[in-house]
Design a protein around this motif. Structure first.
Motif, mmCIF file in Angstrom:
data_model
loop_
_atom_site.group_PDB
_atom_site.id
_atom_site.type_symbol
_atom_site.label_atom_id
_atom_site.label_comp_id
_atom_site.label_asym_id
_atom_site.label_seq_id
_atom_site.Cartn_x
_atom_site.Cartn_y
_atom_site.Cartn_z
ATOM 1 N N GLU A 1 0.831 -1.208 0.000
ATOM 2 C CA GLU A 1 0.000 0.000 0.000
ATOM 3 C C GLU A 1 0.865 1.257 0.000
ATOM 4 N N LEU A 2 1.933 1.249 0.795
ATOM 5 C CA LEU A 2 2.842 2.399 0.814
ATOM 6 C C LEU A 2 3.505 2.603 -0.541
ATOM 7 N N ALA A 3 3.864 1.516 -1.210
ATOM 8 C CA ALA A 3 4.453 1.617 -2.553
ATOM 9 C C ALA A 3 3.447 2.224 -3.534
ATOM 10 N N GLN A 4 2.184 1.823 -3.423
ATOM 11 C CA GLN A 4 1.144 2.392 -4.291
ATOM 12 C C GLN A 4 0.966 3.882 -4.013
ATOM 13 N N ILE A 5 1.004 4.256 -2.744
ATOM 14 C CA ILE A 5 0.868 5.669 -2.370
ATOM 15 C C ILE A 5 2.039 6.470 -2.920
ATOM 16 N N ARG A 6 3.263 5.932 -2.786
ATOM 17 C CA ARG A 6 4.445 6.625 -3.319
ATOM 18 C C ARG A 6 4.342 6.795 -4.834
#
Length: 133
Positions: free
Chosen positions: A117-122
């Motif tokens: 999820e953090l990778a998608q947000i980045r």
């Protein structure tokens, strides 16, 4: 009084969202199909599922193919469109029109975001910066 979306289509209720979720996952479905899934989750009767789908059709939330004996229902709007309408409304009503306040609140006050999820947000933030710059 029920708030209307900009498109003039009413915001789905919790029960209607349950049915829309089924239709988004399964695709076009009969009342019986929807009832079988709802009944497993919420112990809902067939006539309740039928009445909800009829009301949703009247509201414009679902489209109905009545060319066959068993009517087949499908969502009138995509899941993405519906989510966008809800988030836009939420940002306006609760976060004074600030999407960043919503994001900060969601990331700071809920379960910890996964690495994916953090990778998608980045990636989304990178795309926004690229589009603006």
């Amino acid at each position: 009084m029920r708030r209307m979306k900009k498109s003039g289509i009413p915001r789905p209720t919790e029960a209607e969202l349950s049915i829309l979720s089924i239709l988004w996952q399964r695709g076009p479905s009969t009342v019986r199909d929807v009832h079988e899934i709802l009944n497993k989750k919420e112990n809902t009767g067939y006539t309740t599922a039928l009445k909800l789908l009829q009301v949703m059709h009247t509201k414009g939330l679902v489209a109905r193919d009545d060319s066959q004996r068993a009517h087949v229902y499908k969502p009138a709007m995509s899941k993405d469109y519906t989510q966008t309408q809800f988030v836009t409304d939420l940002v306006q009503r609760v976060f004074d029109g600030s999407p960043s306040e919503l994001v900060l609140h969601a990331l700071g006050n809920s379960r910890r975001a996964t690495a994916d999820e953090l990778a998608q947000i980045r990636a989304m933030l990178d795309q926004i910066e690229e589009d603006e710059g």
